[in-house]
Design an enzyme around this catalytic site. Structure first.
Site, PDB file in Angstrom:
ATOM      1  N   HIS A  52       0.843  -1.130   0.396  1.00 41.60           N
ATOM      2  CA  HIS A  52       0.359   0.071  -0.421  1.00 41.60           C
ATOM      3  C   HIS A  52       0.673   1.333  -0.246  1.00 41.60           C
ATOM      4  CE1 HIS A  52      -3.884  -1.776   2.009  1.00 41.60           C
ATOM      5  NE2 HIS A  52      -3.287  -2.848   0.742  1.00 41.60           N
ATOM      6  N   GLU A  54       1.144   4.179   1.407  1.00 35.48           N
ATOM      7  CA  GLU A  54       1.244   4.299   2.850  1.00 35.48           C
ATOM      8  C   GLU A  54       3.011   3.865   3.407  1.00 35.48           C
ATOM      9  OE1 GLU A  54      -3.401   4.427   3.671  1.00 35.48           O
ATOM     10  OE2 GLU A  54      -2.134   3.299   2.345  1.00 35.48           O
ATOM     11  N   CYS A  82      -6.104   1.903   6.021  1.00 39.13           N
ATOM     12  CA  CYS A  82      -7.138   0.482   6.743  1.00 39.13           C
ATOM     13  C   CYS A  82      -6.185  -0.373   7.600  1.00 39.13           C
ATOM     14  CB  CYS A  82      -6.519  -0.872   4.998  1.00 39.13           C
ATOM     15  SG  CYS A  82      -5.030  -0.891   5.067  1.00 39.13           S
ATOM     16  N   CYS A  85      -2.460  -0.026   7.234  1.00 41.36           N
ATOM     17  CA  CYS A  85      -1.710   0.892   7.201  1.00 41.36           C
ATOM     18  C   CYS A  85      -1.808   1.781   8.596  1.00 41.36           C
ATOM     19  CB  CYS A  85      -2.489   1.579   6.237  1.00 41.36           C
ATOM     20  SG  CYS A  85      -1.626   0.746   4.892  1.00 41.36           S
TER      21      CYS A  85
END
Length: 148
Positions: A52, A54, A82, A85
Site C-alpha cells: 500500500h 502508506e 486500512c 496501514c
C-alpha cells in the site's frame, strides 16, 4: 500543520498508480515540513498485499532518516487508511495523518473503526480528513468504473 501542496503531491502519486492499473492511492511523508518520501500503491506490481502507498512511503522515509521511528513526520494520504496501514502509522510514530476520501469498506480511522482514537495505543497520532477529498474520490470512482 496541513499543507495543501503536500496533498496535491499525494494526488499526483495516486494518478501514477491509476495509470499503472493500481488502485489510485498516493502517500507523502514530510519531516519538519519537507517532503522526504512519496509513494503510490504497488500491490499488483510487487505481488504483495502489503504494498500500500502508506507502507511504501513509511519504508522509504525510514531509509532516508535511517530510523524506523519517523519522529517529527506527518503523512498525507489520498484515501482513509486500512487497519494494516493505520497500525504502521502508529508504529512509525508519525505525528499527524492527513487524508482525503473516506473508505467505507475498509477505512480504519472514521468509516468502520476509530483505530487511532484507541486509548491503549503506545503512540497517539492526530488526524484530520476531507483534504482534497473530491479529487481523490473522483479518481477512485473513475478507476473502478473503468475496471467494470
Amino acid at each position: 500543520m496541513y499543507k495543501k501542496d503536500f496533498m496535491t503531491l499525494a494526488i499526483e502519486m495516486a494518478k501514477i498508480a491509476f495509470n499503472k492499473g493500481e488502485v489510485p492511492v498516493g502517500a507523502v511523508i514530510t519531516h519538519q515540513g519537507n517532503v522526504i518520501s512519496q509513494a503510490h500503491n504497488k500491490v499488483i506490481a510487487n505481488n504483495s498485499v502489503s504494498s500500500h502507498a502508506e507502507i511504501l512511503a513509511i519504508n522509504n522515509a525510514s531509509q532516508i532518516l535511517n530510523n524506523y521511528r519517523l519522529l517529527h513526520c506527518d503523512i498525507y494520504v489520498t484515501l482513509e487508511p486500512c487497519h494494516m496501514c493505520a497500525k504502521a502509522i502508529v508504529d512509525a510514530r508519525l505525528e499527524h495523518l492527513y487524508f482525503g476520501a473516506l473508505e467505507p469498506k475498509t477505512g480504519a480511522i472514521q468509516s468502520i473503526d476509530f483505530f487511532l482514537d484507541r486509548e491503549d495505543l503506545n503512540h497517539h497520532v492526530s488526524y484530520s480528513w476531507g483534504h482534497k477529498s473530491n479529487e481523490s474520490s473522483e479518481l477512485l470512482k473513475s478507476f473502478f468504473y473503468n475496471r467494470r
